[in-house]
Design an enzyme around this catalytic site. Structure first.
Site, PDB file in Angstrom:
ATOM      1  N   CYS A  27       0.387  -0.876  -0.098  1.00 48.94           N
ATOM      2  CA  CYS A  27      -0.069  -0.212   0.206  1.00 48.94           C
ATOM      3  C   CYS A  27       0.540   1.187   0.061  1.00 48.94           C
ATOM      4  CB  CYS A  27      -0.716   0.244   1.305  1.00 48.94           C
ATOM      5  SG  CYS A  27      -2.255   1.330   1.121  1.00 48.94           S
TER       6      CYS A  27
ATOM      7  N   HIS B 295      -3.861  -5.378   0.334  1.00 49.31           N
ATOM      8  CA  HIS B 295      -3.104  -5.703   1.981  1.00 49.31           C
ATOM      9  C   HIS B 295      -2.919  -7.066   2.107  1.00 49.31           C
ATOM     10  CE1 HIS B 295      -3.121  -1.614   3.361  1.00 49.31           C
ATOM     11  NE2 HIS B 295      -3.787  -0.962   2.895  1.00 49.31           N
TER      12      HIS B 295
END
EC number: 3.4.19.9
Length: 348
Positions: free
Chosen positions: A156, A269
């Site tokens: 991320c 994620h």
């Protein structure tokens, strides 16, 4: 009257059972009959000398307490979400926290103790944090160029920062609507998964990744494939493996692999599926958990190729085990657990 057909069938069954029992008894050998010496331990194959079976992953801390100030008002505090620690441990590694605002001399001494690095998610893109990420990333490249296999996972924000560093363009990122939703991964046509984190995924799971919502999105920024390919530095450094589509049907790059280095970038994620419960959007199906497990295993399998084997006592003194996580899941959002660092406890 006795039915001769029934008698014949019973006799046939007895003979068949007797034959099977005899065959089984002939194929099953006791240890004394097999030539195996039960008094001796079996001979195990020798460990591969080219692999490090005690890998350590460094995880860089992020500014704040991970709970919007609910846990501490100390402006110098930093944190690591426990899900990243559990993620590395699930792959078979131990973890050393790299506390981003401790003295650089100490931070880079810690970096010499690890076999790979994770840059986590978060929000900090400027100032001291950005500069530390840049220095660690540069060190990782140097170690690989010097012949050491040193993997990096940028997740991320971690991927976003690597993209800014490589492209030398802070405007490479743009807004996307993917702040709290699960999605599938769209694999690039004719992409070669050999040597990537997807290499060990079972074919059925790879297929489901492209059809089912098995990965968690939690970001506001990303890079379109067009902007990615238009930047010579970025497109020559990374190969795009997958893309995703946000809530407004806008496509962004979601997984990349460096062409010359063991570096992987995620705009999703991999750690959340198994270890975070604060959002109802996080997928927790068996397939989703396998995604986390395979992503963790790949990172650590790459770290095992690092032959950096520092002094054991220095490693033990700096492991995450020297700290205690704080539960912060009462609010029903955000992280479930975080490690908060207010005063460095490094020992050298």
């Amino acid at each position: 009257m006795i039915d001769n057909n029934c008698l014949y069938k019973e006799e046939l069954n007895r003979n068949s059972y007797s034959g099977l029992a005899k065959e089984a008894s002939e194929s099953i050998l006791l240890p004394s009959e097999s030539g195996f010496d039960g008094s001796r331990s079996p001979v195990c194959s020798s460990p591969d000398p080219n692999l490090n079976y005690r890998p350590v992953i460094g995880i860089l801390s992020h500014p704040g307490d991970g709970a919007s100030g609910r846990l501490t008002n100390d402006t110098s505090s930093t944190y690591i979400a426990a899900s990243y620690v559990k993620f590395a441990e699930a792959g078979g590694a131990r973890v050393i926290p790299l506390i981003y605002n401790e003295p650089e001399e100490v931070l880079f001494q810690k970096l010499e103790l690890v076999n790979g690095v994770i840059f986590t998610g978060g929000w900090a893109k400027k100032y001291d944090y950005f500069e530390i990420v840049k220095k660690i990333f540069t060190k990782a490249l140097e170690r690989n160029d010097a012949g050491e296999h040193f993997p990096v996972y940028g997740i991320c924000l971690g991927f976003e920062l690597m993209s800014i560093i490589i492209s030398q363009n802070r405007d490479i990122l743009e807004r996307f609507d993917a702040e709290d939703n699960a999605s599938s991964l769209q694999f690039v046509d004719n992409v070669n998964n050999d040597g990537t984190l997807f290499q060990r995924f079972p074919p059925e799971l790879l297929k489901k990744l492209s059809t089912d919502c098995l990965v968690m999105q939690k970001h506001k920024y990303g890079i379109t494939p067009a902007n990615f390919q238009a930047n010579p530095a970025l497109s020559s450094f990374f190969e795009i493996l997958t893309t995703c589509i946000d809530e407004n049907s806008k496509t962004y790059v979601s997984t990349v692999k460096a062409k010359r280095y063991p570096i992987t970038g995620f705009q999703w994620h991999p750690e959340k599926n198994a270890f975070e419960w604060g959002s109802s959007a996080i997928p927790h199906s068996e397939d989703a958990i396998q995604v986390t497990q395979h992503a963790a295993s790949y990172l650590v399998s790459e770290a095992r190729k690092s032959l950096n084997r520092p002094e054991s006592q220095k490693v033990l003194s700096n492991l995450i085990y020297n700290y205690k996580p704080t539960y912060c899941g009462y609010a029903g959002r955000g992280y479930d657990e975080v490690y908060i660092f207010t005063q460095p406890r490094s020992r050298f």
